[in-house]
Write an enzyme that holds these catalytic residues in place. Structure first.
Site, PDB file in Angstrom:
ATOM      1  N   HIS A  73     -38.216  26.132  38.240  1.00 33.34           N
ATOM      2  CA  HIS A  73     -38.575  26.834  39.426  1.00 33.34           C
ATOM      3  C   HIS A  73     -39.364  28.045  39.036  1.00 33.34           C
ATOM      4  O   HIS A  73     -39.635  28.391  38.005  1.00 33.34           O
ATOM      5  CB  HIS A  73     -37.418  27.007  40.250  1.00 33.34           C
TER       6      HIS A  73
ATOM      7  N   GLU B  83     -32.158  33.120  46.748  1.00 35.17           N
ATOM      8  CA  GLU B  83     -31.906  31.844  46.074  1.00 35.17           C
ATOM      9  C   GLU B  83     -32.392  30.820  46.567  1.00 35.17           C
ATOM     10  O   GLU B  83     -32.547  29.678  46.144  1.00 35.17           O
ATOM     11  CB  GLU B  83     -30.557  31.917  45.421  1.00 35.17           C
TER      12      GLU B  83
ATOM     13  N   HIS C 147     -40.301  29.105  35.291  1.00 32.92           N
ATOM     14  CA  HIS C 147     -39.144  29.115  34.169  1.00 32.92           C
ATOM     15  C   HIS C 147     -37.895  28.307  34.458  1.00 32.92           C
ATOM     16  O   HIS C 147     -37.907  27.788  35.505  1.00 32.92           O
ATOM     17  CB  HIS C 147     -38.765  30.738  34.348  1.00 32.92           C
TER      18      HIS C 147
ATOM     19  N   GLU D  88     -38.692  38.471  39.028  1.00 30.69           N
ATOM     20  CA  GLU D  88     -37.144  38.180  38.428  1.00 30.69           C
ATOM     21  C   GLU D  88     -36.938  39.023  37.427  1.00 30.69           C
ATOM     22  O   GLU D  88     -37.500  38.825  36.517  1.00 30.69           O
ATOM     23  CB  GLU D  88     -36.879  36.788  38.512  1.00 30.69           C
TER      24      GLU D  88
ATOM     25  N   HIS E  99     -40.720  31.709  41.568  1.00 30.98           N
ATOM     26  CA  HIS E  99     -40.291  32.472  42.877  1.00 30.98           C
ATOM     27  C   HIS E  99     -41.480  33.203  43.430  1.00 30.98           C
ATOM     28  O   HIS E  99     -42.593  33.526  42.708  1.00 30.98           O
ATOM     29  CB  HIS E  99     -39.141  33.703  42.380  1.00 30.98           C
TER      30      HIS E  99
ATOM     31  N   ARG F 197     -30.114  25.654  35.192  1.00 28.82           N
ATOM     32  CA  ARG F 197     -30.984  26.097  36.533  1.00 28.82           C
ATOM     33  C   ARG F 197     -32.098  25.692  36.494  1.00 28.82           C
ATOM     34  O   ARG F 197     -33.134  26.151  35.630  1.00 28.82           O
ATOM     35  CB  ARG F 197     -30.916  27.741  36.665  1.00 28.82           C
TER      36      ARG F 197
END
Length: 403
Positions: free
Chosen positions: A114, A182, A159, A120, A116, A111
């Site tokens: 990125h 997402e 992360h 999270e 947010h 993944r």
């Protein structure tokens, strides 16, 4: 006239224990058995999963916003290194405080790096995963997590996640904002691809041609190589700034039970024992067949639930009165508004397990029986028409799980 009114009153049923409402509710009160048939159209496969919706208990009354959703019917975004599916407030109107994502990464699946706008919280339901995160003081943290472990990344901290061997991982993500999705993730590939070459050159102190082969589209989830030894990645990420003050991971499954009875147990992770998790608290509840997560409510946050295994039944209570019962299975999501009374019963023949997740620093709940046993017995007796000697037999000390 008076005689007719008297006859009418006498003909009316009266509320009774187990059936408090007029007109009488529930299948037990349907004298015309045709009231229990459903000619259709209907889906046996779906209807059979929700017996409490088909025939609610007679104590149910009125309605509530739908408090059931599921990952089972959420569309997957599938890529070469895994997939993701989500349930946000867009899909699940009642869920104002938490949104959720179910994600699968193959062995080596990444993944991409990125961050947010929301915090999270992650729970590993299968396999193992390597996580990396950098705090705002430039302190890196790299760790491997396995089934039953959790992580927490504060909003804005960058992360990455990568599946480990032999078969990658699957995990739950919760964000402390019901609208978080997402699709509003800030991705490293997106930012670099949408930055002028001369700015990249100035920022990194390298010729612009260095970046001539960067991906022009986001990677999101992609297949990478299975990472090497953890210690090597930890060493390469340490740049002299030291370690963060608290770990970003915690073994929820391996922690001591906050409460354990013959009927089950509850394990808690919040900022008391998982210091970094300042905006999300959680409890992992395990119930034996027939056991009850006692009647209670949460005063400091809405409860977002993730059902891991088994068949559970939950009734919500609100002023009105309102009482609605629903069934839950593996992969489902439940939601209970702050301070609404509820209980969960294992109605299956196997172990039931689910997560309670809150947008709060601390796990807090109020037990109905704990309240009653801390109120003068004479007061309780006058409310319930139960003698004080019987009240003295109520469970003591906030049972949480019964029996």
């Amino acid at each position: 006239m008076a005689t007719a009114k008297k006859r009418e009153t006498a003909a009316r049923p009266t509320p009774s224990f187990g059936n408090p409402d007029l007109p009488p509710q529930g299948a037990i009160n349907a004298r015309n058995k045709a009231s229990l048939t459903d000619p259709g159209p209907r889906s046996e496969a779906i209807g059979g999963q929700f017996p409490s919706a088909q025939f609610p208990p007679p104590t149910d009354v009125s309605d509530m916003p739908m408090f059931w959703a599921s990952f089972n019917n959420a569309p997957k975004r599938v890529q070469n290194g895994g997939w993701a599916r989500q349930v946000t407030q867009y899909d699940f109107a009642i869920a104002e405080e938490i949104s959720g994502v179910d994600m699968r990464l193959t062995a080596g699946g990444i993944r991409e790096m990125h961050w947010h706008l929301a915090a999270e919280w992650g729970y590993v339901s299968y396999g193992s995963c390597r996580i990396t995160v950098l705090d705002d003081q430039g302190r890196a943290y790299v760790s491997d997590v396995k089934e039953g472990d959790i992580w927490y990344f504060p909003a804005g901290q960058p992360h990455s996640l990568q599946g480990l061997g032999p078969d990658g991982c699957e995990f739950l993500l919760c964000f402390d904002d019901g609208k978080a999705t997402e699709y509003n993730t800030l991705l490293v590939t997106d930012w670099i691809a949408h930055t002028p070459p001369e700015i990249l050159a100035a920022n990194f102190g390298l010729p612009a041609e260095t970046f001539a082969n960067i991906p022009l589209n986001q990677l999101y989830i992609f297949q990478g190589e299975v990472p090497g030894p953890l210690a090597a990645d930890q060493a390469s990420s340490a740049q002299g700034e030291g370690a963060p003050p608290y770990p970003y991971t915690f073994s929820l499954k391996g922690s001591a039970a906050a409460k354990k009875t013959k009927g089950g147990e509850v394990r808690v992770a919040d900022s008391d024992n998982f210091k970094v998790s300042s905006t999300i608290a959680a409890a992992l509840v395990t119930l034996a067949p027939g056991a009850l997560r006692e009647m209670h409510w949460h005063p400091n946050g809405d409860e977002w639930q993730y059902w891991i295994k088994g068949h559970g039944r939950m009734t919500l209570f609100d002023a009105g009165p309102k009482a609605v019962t629903q069934d839950f299975h593996a992969g489902d999501i439940g939601y209970v508004k702050r301070a609404h009374g509820h209980y969960v019963q294992n109605v299956g023949d196997t172990e039931l397990q689910f997560l309670e997740v809150f947008r709060a620093a601390h796990f807090r709940d109020v037990s109905l029986v704990d309240w009653l046993t801390h109120t003068p017995p004479a007061m309780v007796a006058q409310h319930l028409n139960i003698d004080e000697a019987t009240i003295a037999k109520f469970p003591r000390g906030k049972p949480i799980v019964m029996p």
